[in-house]
Motif scaffolding. Structure first.
Motif, PDB file in Angstrom:
ATOM      1  N   GLY A 197       1.289  10.012  41.227  1.00  0.00           N
ATOM      2  CA  GLY A 197       1.399   9.489  39.868  1.00  0.00           C
ATOM      3  C   GLY A 197       0.046   9.327  39.207  1.00  0.00           C
ATOM      4  N   ILE A 198      -0.952   8.853  39.974  1.00  0.00           N
ATOM      5  CA  ILE A 198      -2.315   8.725  39.437  1.00  0.00           C
ATOM      6  C   ILE A 198      -2.832  10.083  38.994  1.00  0.00           C
ATOM      7  N   VAL A 199      -2.636  11.091  39.838  1.00  0.00           N
ATOM      8  CA  VAL A 199      -3.104  12.435  39.526  1.00  0.00           C
ATOM      9  C   VAL A 199      -2.360  12.994  38.311  1.00  0.00           C
ATOM     10  N   ALA A 200      -1.046  12.800  38.286  1.00  0.00           N
ATOM     11  CA  ALA A 200      -0.227  13.354  37.206  1.00  0.00           C
ATOM     12  C   ALA A 200      -0.535  12.720  35.858  1.00  0.00           C
ATOM     13  N   ARG A 201      -0.974  11.447  35.854  1.00  0.00           N
ATOM     14  CA  ARG A 201      -1.320  10.786  34.585  1.00  0.00           C
ATOM     15  C   ARG A 201      -2.415  11.518  33.838  1.00  0.00           C
ATOM     16  N   HIS A 202      -3.202  12.270  34.566  1.00  0.00           N
ATOM     17  CA  HIS A 202      -4.299  13.021  33.941  1.00  0.00           C
ATOM     18  C   HIS A 202      -3.945  14.491  33.752  1.00  0.00           C
ATOM     19  N   GLY A 203      -2.651  14.803  33.883  1.00  0.00           N
ATOM     20  CA  GLY A 203      -2.203  16.175  33.681  1.00  0.00           C
ATOM     21  C   GLY A 203      -2.562  17.106  34.821  1.00  0.00           C
ATOM     22  N   LEU A 204      -2.770  16.537  36.003  1.00  0.00           N
ATOM     23  CA  LEU A 204      -3.193  17.317  37.161  1.00  0.00           C
ATOM     24  C   LEU A 204      -2.114  17.336  38.229  1.00  0.00           C
ATOM     25  N   ALA A 205      -2.268  18.268  39.177  1.00  0.00           N
ATOM     26  CA  ALA A 205      -1.426  18.328  40.369  1.00  0.00           C
ATOM     27  C   ALA A 205      -2.329  18.318  41.593  1.00  0.00           C
ATOM     28  N   ILE A 206      -1.802  17.866  42.718  1.00  0.00           N
ATOM     29  CA  ILE A 206      -2.540  17.959  43.976  1.00  0.00           C
ATOM     30  C   ILE A 206      -2.276  19.342  44.554  1.00  0.00           C
ATOM     31  N   THR A 207      -3.327  20.071  44.876  1.00  0.00           N
ATOM     32  CA  THR A 207      -3.171  21.430  45.409  1.00  0.00           C
ATOM     33  C   THR A 207      -2.926  21.409  46.912  1.00  0.00           C
ATOM     34  N   GLU A 208      -3.795  20.750  47.654  1.00  0.00           N
ATOM     35  CA  GLU A 208      -3.698  20.612  49.100  1.00  0.00           C
ATOM     36  C   GLU A 208      -4.480  19.375  49.514  1.00  0.00           C
ATOM     37  N   LEU A 209      -4.188  18.889  50.722  1.00  0.00           N
ATOM     38  CA  LEU A 209      -5.071  17.949  51.398  1.00  0.00           C
ATOM     39  C   LEU A 209      -6.031  18.746  52.269  1.00  0.00           C
ATOM     40  N   SER A 210      -7.276  18.310  52.306  1.00  0.00           N
ATOM     41  CA  SER A 210      -8.266  18.928  53.184  1.00  0.00           C
ATOM     42  C   SER A 210      -8.496  18.053  54.409  1.00  0.00           C
ATOM     43  N   THR A 211      -8.513  18.693  55.588  1.00  0.00           N
ATOM     44  CA  THR A 211      -8.865  18.008  56.841  1.00  0.00           C
ATOM     45  C   THR A 211     -10.011  18.754  57.524  1.00  0.00           C
ATOM     46  N   HIS A 212     -10.954  19.261  56.748  1.00  0.00           N
ATOM     47  CA  HIS A 212     -12.043  20.046  57.326  1.00  0.00           C
ATOM     48  C   HIS A 212     -12.812  19.267  58.405  1.00  0.00           C
ATOM     49  N   LEU A 213     -13.156  18.027  58.114  1.00  0.00           N
ATOM     50  CA  LEU A 213     -13.984  17.278  59.064  1.00  0.00           C
ATOM     51  C   LEU A 213     -13.205  16.936  60.327  1.00  0.00           C
ATOM     52  N   GLN A 214     -11.938  16.576  60.181  1.00  0.00           N
ATOM     53  CA  GLN A 214     -11.123  16.271  61.351  1.00  0.00           C
ATOM     54  C   GLN A 214     -10.831  17.547  62.158  1.00  0.00           C
ATOM     55  N   GLY A 215     -10.552  18.647  61.473  1.00  0.00           N
ATOM     56  CA  GLY A 215     -10.314  19.901  62.172  1.00  0.00           C
ATOM     57  C   GLY A 215     -11.513  20.324  63.001  1.00  0.00           C
ATOM     58  N   GLN A 216     -12.700  20.084  62.466  1.00  0.00           N
ATOM     59  CA  GLN A 216     -13.922  20.399  63.212  1.00  0.00           C
ATOM     60  C   GLN A 216     -13.939  19.712  64.574  1.00  0.00           C
ATOM     61  N   LEU A 217     -13.385  18.522  64.636  1.00  0.00           N
ATOM     62  CA  LEU A 217     -13.459  17.717  65.853  1.00  0.00           C
ATOM     63  C   LEU A 217     -12.338  18.015  66.847  1.00  0.00           C
ATOM     64  N   VAL A 218     -11.439  18.918  66.509  1.00  0.00           N
ATOM     65  CA  VAL A 218     -10.427  19.327  67.480  1.00  0.00           C
ATOM     66  C   VAL A 218     -11.093  20.060  68.648  1.00  0.00           C
ATOM     67  N   ALA A 219     -12.188  20.757  68.373  1.00  0.00           N
ATOM     68  CA  ALA A 219     -12.920  21.472  69.421  1.00  0.00           C
ATOM     69  C   ALA A 219     -14.405  21.428  69.095  1.00  0.00           C
ATOM     70  N   VAL A 220     -15.186  20.774  69.956  1.00  0.00           N
ATOM     71  CA  VAL A 220     -16.632  20.653  69.753  1.00  0.00           C
ATOM     72  C   VAL A 220     -17.349  21.026  71.050  1.00  0.00           C
ATOM     73  N   HIS A 221     -18.186  22.039  70.992  1.00  0.00           N
ATOM     74  CA  HIS A 221     -19.016  22.364  72.148  1.00  0.00           C
ATOM     75  C   HIS A 221     -20.006  21.226  72.369  1.00  0.00           C
ATOM     76  N   PRO A 222     -20.310  20.887  73.631  1.00  0.00           N
ATOM     77  CA  PRO A 222     -21.218  19.763  73.906  1.00  0.00           C
ATOM     78  C   PRO A 222     -22.565  19.854  73.183  1.00  0.00           C
ATOM     79  N   ALA A 223     -23.017  21.056  72.879  1.00  0.00           N
ATOM     80  CA  ALA A 223     -24.295  21.197  72.168  1.00  0.00           C
ATOM     81  C   ALA A 223     -24.264  20.527  70.801  1.00  0.00           C
ATOM     82  N   TYR A 224     -23.051  20.351  70.251  1.00  0.00           N
ATOM     83  CA  TYR A 224     -22.913  19.797  68.903  1.00  0.00           C
ATOM     84  C   TYR A 224     -22.346  18.384  68.893  1.00  0.00           C
ATOM     85  N   ASN A 225     -22.194  17.787  70.053  1.00  0.00           N
ATOM     86  CA  ASN A 225     -21.603  16.446  70.106  1.00  0.00           C
ATOM     87  C   ASN A 225     -22.318  15.465  69.189  1.00  0.00           C
TER      88      ASN A 225
END
Length: 353
Positions: free
Chosen positions: A67-95
């Motif tokens: 509703g907040i988004v729609a009040r401005h004439g907008l739609a939600i396109t997608e949710l992003s989980t880029h940062l969480q997805g990164q943490l599904v698999a992390v090589h120890p070098a990048y811990n």
């Protein structure tokens, strides 16, 4: 039925901040709408804009957000989980480097951090369905990335083992998205195990073609890898379910090329640019996507080492709008067509009656 791309939309991650108008969903949506955007992609980790836990637990909260988004004439396109997805698999070098993507209570604890990330991804699946969304965008994470260049020689089985483990970790997540009818769209990005078409294919093969494993198409990452980003659409269009409109340029010199000599972003041969300032053939990109009936959103992901972000955002909306092709439902030469039947066709071919 032919589909027309929706947009312009904007990914809010690069703009969210502690100062108005970027510090709340209501004010940042008002800002985006004032620039001509029609959609917003929401970073699910940014508590200033969105509460992922609450969204997974409460359809009423999601209705409030929509509703907040729609009040401005907008739609939600997608949710992003880029940062969480990164943490599904992390090589120890990048811990150490990636610990900052997680809450303090799981930092320095790779197993707990991974478990937290998996639950975040599953929460985003439920939240996406509560919001009526059919796709979500993310990163794959990486186990094999430190071995991307084959020196020293990789031992036999190393990459197969890495992709087998990556698929094993993502399978229950993808199944959770499948249960609610939402696609997972991986942004193919250096630093992830899924960074080009070949690695995406390897991953999907290990998942036996899982229908929810899809692509967030972003040509900028392919410019920096010197991959044919238009041919990529020809090959993978059936799996492209989200689109980041982001520009880039590659200007090799006698001193540096794809790897860019550890230079800063400003000095790299390959660097991201504001939309329209780089080398991506967006006329070609939008034409290819229209050809294959891509009918979801064109989302500006703004990243530039030179231009001010607010200028990039202001220029991005009209740029995307000008490139969206309203797909025709009739052929341009229909005026010259004539009615026919099989008998007439056979006569035209000299086949008699």
């Amino acid at each position: 039925m032919a589909g027309t791309i929706k947009g312009p939309a904007i990914f809010l991650a690069q703009f969210a901040g502690d100062a108005a108008p970027f510090n709340s969903l209501d004010s940042i949506c008002k800002w985006a709408a004032s620039l001509g955007y029609k959609g917003v992609q929401i970073p699910s980790w940014d508590g200033r804009l969105f509460d992922l836990k609450k969204a997974a637990e409460s359809k009423s909260y999601c209705d409030e957000v929509a509703g907040i988004v729609a009040r401005h004439g907008l739609a939600i396109t997608e949710l992003s989980t880029h940062l969480q997805g990164q943490l599904v698999a992390v090589h120890p070098a990048y811990n150490e480097a990636f610990d900052g993507f997680a809450p303090p209570e799981v930092r320095g604890k790779p197993r707990e951090r991974q478990a937290w990330a998996v639950e975040q991804l599953k929460a985003a699946a439920t939240a996406s369905r509560h919001l009526g969304l059919d796709a979500s965008v993310t990163f794959s994470g990486a186990l094999a990335w430190p071995f991307a260049y084959p020196w020293p020689q990789r031992p036999a089985g190393l990459i197969d083992e890495a992709f087998g483990e990556l698929a094993k970790r993502w399978k229950p997540i993808l199944d959770a998205y499948d249960a609610v009818g939402v696609d997972v769209c991986y942004e193919l990005h250096p630093g992830e195990d899924l960074f080009d078409g070949a690695t995406f294919e390897r991953f999907v093969d290990r998942l036996k073609g899982h229908k929810r494993a899809n692509i967030n198409y972003d040509p900028s990452h392919f410019v920096l890898q010197q991959l044919d980003y238009l041919a990529f659409i020809d090959i993978y269009h059936e799996r492209i379910k989200a689109f980041h409109a982001k520009d880039a340029e590659f200007n090799p010199t006698g001193r540096q090329g794809v790897y860019s000599g550890y230079a800063s972003w400003t000095e790299r041969a390959g660097r991201f640019r504001s939309l329209g300032d780089g080398q991506v053939d967006f006329t070609g990109v939008f034409s290819k996507l229209a050809q294959y009936d891509y009918a979801s959103w064109a989302v500006l992901e703004w990243e530039c080492c030179l231009k001010h972000p607010e200028d990039g955002a202001a220029e991005g909306a009209p740029f995307i709008a000008a490139h969206i092709i309203r797909v025709t439902e009739k052929a341009f030469d229909d005026f010259a067509g004539g009615g026919t039947d099989r008998k007439a066709v056979r006569r035209m071919l000299g086949l008699g009656r």
